[in-house]
Structure formats: C-alpha cells, structure tokens
Design a protein around this motif. Structure first.
Motif, PDB file in Angstrom:
ATOM      1  N   LYS A 274      77.748  -0.229  38.006  1.00 29.92           N
ATOM      2  CA  LYS A 274      76.526   0.366  37.462  1.00 29.92           C
ATOM      3  C   LYS A 274      76.467   0.209  35.952  1.00 29.92           C
ATOM      4  CE  LYS A 274      75.733   3.745  41.146  1.00 29.92           C
ATOM      5  NZ  LYS A 274      75.629   5.188  41.490  1.00 29.92           N
ATOM      6  N   HIS A 275      77.625   0.363  35.302  1.00 30.80           N
ATOM      7  CA  HIS A 275      77.643   0.224  33.835  1.00 30.80           C
ATOM      8  C   HIS A 275      77.264  -1.198  33.423  1.00 30.80           C
ATOM      9  CE1 HIS A 275      78.723   0.927  29.713  1.00 30.80           C
ATOM     10  NE2 HIS A 275      79.642  -0.038  29.727  1.00 30.80           N
ATOM     11  N   LEU A 276      77.810  -2.169  34.123  1.00 29.97           N
ATOM     12  CA  LEU A 276      77.514  -3.571  33.810  1.00 29.97           C
ATOM     13  C   LEU A 276      76.034  -3.883  34.005  1.00 29.97           C
ATOM     14  CD1 LEU A 276      78.473  -6.422  33.080  1.00 29.97           C
ATOM     15  CD2 LEU A 276      78.995  -6.785  35.497  1.00 29.97           C
ATOM     16  N   PHE A 277      75.462  -3.373  35.096  1.00 29.10           N
ATOM     17  CA  PHE A 277      74.051  -3.678  35.376  1.00 29.10           C
ATOM     18  C   PHE A 277      73.090  -2.858  34.519  1.00 29.10           C
ATOM     19  CE2 PHE A 277      75.820  -5.884  38.918  1.00 29.10           C
ATOM     20  CZ  PHE A 277      74.902  -6.881  39.206  1.00 29.10           C
ATOM     21  N   ASN A 278      73.625  -1.911  33.785  1.00 28.22           N
ATOM     22  CA  ASN A 278      72.798  -1.160  32.841  1.00 28.22           C
ATOM     23  C   ASN A 278      72.810  -1.786  31.457  1.00 28.22           C
ATOM     24  OD1 ASN A 278      71.746   0.843  34.524  1.00 28.22           O
ATOM     25  ND2 ASN A 278      73.609   2.091  34.345  1.00 28.22           N
TER      26      ASN A 278
END
Length: 775
Positions: A577-581
């Motif tokens: 989720k952090h990467l895709f944010n």
C-alpha cells in the motif's frame, strides 16, 4: 486478358524462387493460362473462322491439287469448338482439359494464318509443331501452391504478392502496373490477375491486400531436396556420411537457396572427413565456402542492402549476437540497441523504444527476422545470421571484430589473436566455468556471457575494457560473487545479473554512474541491495523475485530521479500500500511479484500501476480482487486498461471468485492459474463485465492470448460464458478441473492448437454449443 495473363503471370512468376519454387510456378501457370484465357481464346477462334475459310478458298484457286493442305485448314475451322465453356463449370479438370485443347488449336490456327502463301505455293512447309515445355518436379511446395491457386480463383483477388526470405528478387518497391508496365488494373469485370514476387511483406502491403508467405521447407521436404542435390550413392553407402549429411541439411534450416547450393557443393564429397569439415565450417564461418559466399550470402545481402538506412542495418547485424535458434525477446533487443547507442530517440527513452520496435517491424517485413506467435519474440534464420556476421566482419576481412561462438561447447575463453580488434563478443550457451585472462580490449562494447557455468571471474579480466557498455551474465547459476574490479567499467550502461546466486554486490558498485539498466531479478540469495541508491542515472531497476522490498528500500529507490521502470517483490500488504501511494514509483512498476499477501477487506487496487505493468505474479496469498467492482462499469476502457500487461500467474491464491479484470489486459499473451483456489468459480464473470462488453464495445477479449494453463481448480465452472474468437491461441493446458464442462471455443477449433488435458474422457464429456460440430 490473355495478353495480361501470359505476359505478367508467366514472366513475373517464372522466378518466384530460384531454388525449389521455380519449377512449381512454371508448371502452375502453364496450366493456369488454359483456364484464364479460355473465353478469349474461344472468341479468337470464332473470329479466325472466316479468315480460315478465305485462306481455304484462295488455296483452292491457286493450287487445286494441294488437297491435303486444304483438308488440314478445313479440319481447324470445323474442329467444333463453341463459344461457351463446358456446362459443368465446377469441374476444374474438365475446364482445364477443354481450355488446353482450345489453346493448342488456336496456336495451329495462328501458325496457319501466318504461313499464308504469297509466292511459290509449292515451297510452303507445314506449320511448326507445338513443343510442350518440360517442367521439373517440386519439393514440399504443394500446400503453398494450393493456397496461391485458391486465392487466384477468388473473384475479388486481382493482385497477389508472394513474399519470402531469399531468392525472391522480382520487386523491391511498389510498382504502378498501369503507368510503368502498361497493364490495366485487375478487376472483377476484366477478370485479370497479376502475381508478383518480392522479399518484402511491406511491398506486398503497398501493392494490395492479398499476399502469401513462401515459408521454409519442413525437415522432411528439406532433406528430400538436399538428397536430390547431393545425388549419387555416397549417402546410401556410408551410414556415417548419411548421419553427417543430415546435420549439414539441418544447418540450412529449410531455405531452398541454401539446400540447393550446399547440396550441390557436397555432391562430390565422398569421405567422412570432408563432411565433418563442412559442418565445422558451417558452424563457424560459412563464408569460407566460396559457393556459399557467392551464391547464398551475396544473394541474401540484397535484402540487407535494400534496408538503405545504416541504423537499421547495424541493428540487423547486432541480431547475429544471439545464439542460433534462439528466441529473441524484443524488449531485450531494443534495450541492447539503446545501450549501444545505435538508437537514442534524441535522448527520450520512450521515443527510442518506439524507434526500436519500428526497426524490428522493418526487419520482419523484409523477411530478415521472423515473427513468433507470442508477438513479443522474433527469431533469426541461421543462414541470415551467417550473412549478418559476414557483413559485420567486413565480408570476412575482420573476423575478430564480431566474435560469436554461442552454443559451441566451450569450457574456457576462446583464443583471440588481437583483442584490440574485438568490438562485440557473444559466448552465450557454453560451459565456461572460470575466466582468468586479462585481455586489453579498448574497443569492446558488448560482452554476452549468459547461460554458462561461471563460478569465478578474475578481477584482471575487467581492468582493460574502458568502453564496455553491455555486460550480460544472466543464468550463471553457480556465480556467487563479482570481483571489485567490475566497478572499473566506467562506461557500463546495461548489466544483467538475473538468475545468478550472487550474495552481495561489490562495495564500489555505486561507481557505475553511467548504468541505466540493472537486472537483478530472481537473485534470491542477494542479502542487500541498498547500494542501488547510488546509481544516480539508473532508468530500469528489476528486483522482482529477489529480496522482498521493505519500507527502507522504498526510501532508497525514491532517490533515483531518472527511474522509469521497476520490478519488485513484496510480501507485506503494508509495504504494498505504501508503494502504491507513491505515484512516481507506482507508475514505474513493470513487474510485480506478490507472495504471502493477505488482503481480505478489499481489492489490491493496482490502478496506479495499470499503465506500466507488464507482468503480475501472485502466489500463496489471500485476496478478494485486483480492482474495485465499480471500475468494471467505467465507460472509458482507456481509463482502466492494463495496456502493457502480457503475463499473469496466480498460484495458490484464495479468496478470489473470478479474474474478470483480465478482459482489460488487451495485450495479454500468457495466463497461468494453479490451485488450490477454492473460491474461484469463473475466469470471467458475465455479471461483472457484460455491461462493458455490450454491442458496439471495442473490447475483443483475449485476442492476443497465446497460452492458458488451468490446473487444480476444483470449483472452476466457466472460463467465459460464450464462444470467443481467440485468434492467437496456440496452447491450452487444463488439468484437475472437474467442474469445468464447457470451453470458449468449438470442438473443431480445439484440434488446431496444442491441447493438453488430464484425461481424454474429460474432454469427451465436455458440452459444445454446436452439436453438429461435435459430431
């Protein structure tokens, strides 16, 4: 029409293939004209009848005692031909025989009229006889000729192009047949047909919509043609020579031009040593045979010369570095060209990639590269590869400029007389274990050492390669370390270390500041990759199937300002989720591998990476879906399209009921779903996507799908609810899917591709939409 057919069809196609096809086309069009010219010939006979009667009367007046001559004319004029063709027009052979008789009689009539006496009648001889032209038998071309004939019989086909690799030399550009040749354009009304031959599919496209590819001969027919050219009893008298002869034949790869020339060259070779030497030469430098250079390489070079563009020509030469019979991945080939500086797109990477794919298209259309069904791969015929190496070595004068010894069984580095002369070297697919030499290579730019057994590389090996820009060490599965001296490769732009067993990267790795492309995929032994943050110019960084990405590594990757392509492996949903944010990084992701991900509460929401994703691998995870359900109703397909996605693999994925999102992967070529996946009941859900696939929709599901593999899916009931065209499908594997009762194609279609099922009984129990087809 008769003049058009005889002057164009016969003359143009008499040289369709200088080896193998010429006898077939000569015979083919000798026969074809009997049908094409039938109506015109009948008209000519009717018009000639009064002339014959006049000649008859004139002869009777001049020479009453010449009864036999008069009888001969009378026979021609009363032969009994009518204006119409045989009543059974569907009988091809009846029409052919009738047309042949008409044509032969018309020839006799013309001879008679042209020999009309104008002086001493007694000195006239009989009209010359008609000599039938002998034709040679063909080998392996029956199906191609059948296809050609079938097309010519279609009313809407007026212009037909035949194209192929080599020996087809008639047309190299678009020809205006009206202005340049003086032939009216064929039409359904005039019934004319024009056939031309070329080496270029591009020329075919410029001339019209109809073409036929003249492919290489299959192994059986290639061997038959080769035996015919070798002649004699040598092959039958010595089993060892017979074995070697088959290897020589295989080197020709079904190209009739090569089979003819090399077969004739070997006809007088009667010893095992001579045949073995031929194999050695063909494996290393085929141009050492003068016949091969003069009659094959120089002929094939015409296609190379016709490229005209020096950039395209250099790209073609570069293709010869790949191993024989190797499948060349287009994206890898383009990356090589970019890294070498052959193409640059004016500094814009996307423009350079587009330029590279355009050049691949040019080479394919010129029949210098061969396309493969999966769209992302091309191959190079080995005889063309020899031609490319011959050209690259300045026609054999600088043999060490391009050193290519792929698949040669090498256990050590080859002997090189002058390392300073070497510009590109390919030693892939060998058995080299250790490299301990220290060559001085000031001009070496490409070094390919993939698929060897490398264990150790000395540091001295890399010390004198100041201009090396491409180093490929992939798939050396015993290579655990690199020498620190790798950091001295200050010009290096492309480095492939994938599928090795490296444990650490050299301490000075960050000195490779020119590095643009780094592939560390599937290096599962690598302990740390934090040093990559020092690679300030890196554009492509592939870490999928390697160390799992952490929050800390994401922060390091964020520092790479020029990053344009990224491959990652993730086993933590928080990291995902952090990467895709982070839109900047998410939009770079091309390859993603997820393992042990648990996302029960909602879809993975890969939307931010949709445009860039090329491969998705998910294994041992629990997920509900890939994207929000509301996205399935989105009106704009471009807004949710996985436009670059080609590969999808789901292995032991629970919680997901369908894979309906796959219909938005318009370029998908490979799908693998391996259970257990207890909730998976449909591949594509009609309920989810039917509104998107309504009448007038631009989506054609799975039109590029090449392979689908479904196994151990105990609850799977449907792939798709109705029949699909699936024009590119070549391979289907279905095992342990007991509830799957229907396939999205008819039973007849199933016999046209490679189908693997667990049990034949399961296949026979399948339900088919068209019961008549099943019967």
């Amino acid at each position: 029409m008769g003049n058009v057919v005889s002057s164009v069809l016969s003359s143009v196609l008499s040289n369709v293939l200088s080896s193998g096809l010429q006898p077939a086309t000569s015979s083919f069009f000798e026969k074809a004209k009997y049908i094409f010219e039938l109506e015109d010939n009948l008209e000519y006979l009717q018009e000639a009848a009064p002339c014959l009667e006049a000649v008859k009367a004139d002869l009777q007046k001049q020479l009453k005692w010449k009864n036999e001559k008069v009888c001969e004319h009378e026979t021609y004029s009363t032969y009994g031909f009518q204006k119409s063709k045989p009543s059974n027009q569907s009988n091809f052979f009846l029409t052919y025989r009738y047309g042949k008789d008409v044509l032969e009689t018309l020839k006799k009539v013309k001879d008679t009229l042209s020999s009309k006496p104008s002086g001493e009648v007694a000195r006239m001889g009989p009209p010359p006889g008609i000599v039938e032209r002998a034709t040679k038998p063909t080998v392996g071309l029956e199906k191609m000729l059948e296809t050609t004939w079938s097309l010519l019989m279609e009313k809407e086909v007026g212009i037909l192009g035949l194209y192929g690799m080599g020996g087809i030399d008639d047309i190299w550009r678009k020809v205006d047949i009206e202005d340049e040749i003086g032939i009216p354009l064929p039409s359904p009304e005039n019934g004319s047909k024009v056939v031309f031959t070329t080496r270029s599919k591009y020329v075919c496209g410029r001339m019209g919509p109809h073409d036929v590819e003249v492919k290489q001969l299959d192994p059986e027919n290639a061997w038959e043609l080769f035996r015919q050219k070798v002649r004699g009893t040598t092959l039958d008298n010595d089993p060892k020579i017979l074995q070697l002869a088959r290897k020589v034949c295989e080197k020709c790869k079904g190209l009739p031009l090569a089979l003819n020339v090399i077969g004739e060259t070997m006809a007088c070779k009667t010893t095992v040593r001579e045949w073995q030497w031929a194999i050695d030469v063909l494996n290393t430098n085929a141009a050492k045979y003068s016949e091969v250079e003069d009659e094959i390489l120089k002929v094939l070079k015409l296609s190379y010369d016709d490229l005209k563009d020096e950039t395209v020509q250099e790209c073609f030469q570069y293709c010869a570095l790949f191993p024989e019979d190797n499948k060349i991945e287009k994206d890898v080939l383009v990356e090589y060209w970019i890294s070498e500086g052959i193409i640059n797109g004016g500094g814009d990477r996307e423009i350079a990639i587009n330029q590279g794919y355009r050049i691949i298209g040019i080479l394919v259309n010129a029949c210098l590269l061969m396309p493969v069904d999966t769209f992302e791969i091309v191959t190079m015929h080995d005889v063309l590869r020899q031609m490319a190496l011959w050209v690259a070595s300045n026609f054999g004068k600088e043999e060490e400029k391009f050193i290519v010894k792929t698949g040669a069984g090498l256990h050590q580095m080859p002997q090189v007389r002058d390392w300073k002369a070497v510009r590109r070297m390919s030693l892939a697919n060998n058995e080299i274990k250790n490299i301990s030499i220290s060559p001085v290579c000031p001009n070496l730019t490409t070094l390919l050492l993939a698929y060897n057994n490398l264990v150790n590389i000395s540091g001295e090996f890399f010390l004198s390669m100041p201009n090396l820009v491409i180093l490929d060490l992939c798939s050396n599965k015993n290579l655990t370390k690199l020498p620190e001296e790798v950091s001295s490769l200050v010009s290096l732009r492309y480095l492939d270390l994938s599928r090795t067993r490296l444990e650490n990267l050299p301490v000075g790795f960050g000195k490779l500041i020119q590095l643009r492309y780094l592939d560390l995929s599937d290096v599962q032994t690598l302990q740390s990759i934090s040093v990559v943050s020092s690679l300030v110019n890196i554009e492509i960084l592939l870490l999928d199937q390697t160390t799992f990405v952490s929050l800390e590594l994401i922060e390091d990757i964020k520092l790479l300002e020029n990053l344009k392509g990224l491959g990652v492996s993730i086993n933590d949903v928080v990291v995902l989720k952090h990467l895709f944010n982070i839109p900047k990084l998410a939009s770079c992701i091309e390859y993603i591998s997820l393992e042990g991900i648990v996302a029960k509460d909602g879809p993975l929401q890969l939307e931010t990476a949709m445009a860039s994703l090329r491969s998705i691998v998910i294994q041992g995870s629990i997920i509900s879906d890939i994207m929000e359900h509301t996205r399935y109703g989105c009106r704009s397909i471009s807004a949710i399209c996985f436009q670059n996605l080609t590969f999808v693999a789901f292995v032991r994925v629970s919680g997901i009921q369908d894979l309906s999102w796959l219909i938005f992967a318009v370029n998908l070529t490979f799908v693998l779903v391996h259970g257990p996946s207890p909730e998976l009941q449909e591949i594509v859900s009609r309920e989810k996507v039917s509104c998107k696939l309504n009448k007038g929709s631009s989506i054609e599901p799975f039109r590029k799908l090449h392979t689908i593999h479904l196994s151990c899916l105990t609850e799977l009931k449907s792939i798709y609810w109705e029949r699909l065209e699936l024009p590119s499908l070549k391979r289907v594997i279905i095992k342990h899917c007991p509830k799957l009762k229907k396939l999205p194609f008819n039973k007849e279609r199933a016999y046209y591709f490679d189908l693997h099922v667990e049990k034949p009984e399961w296949f026979e129990r399948l339900e088919w939409e068209d019961e008549a087809t099943e019967e």
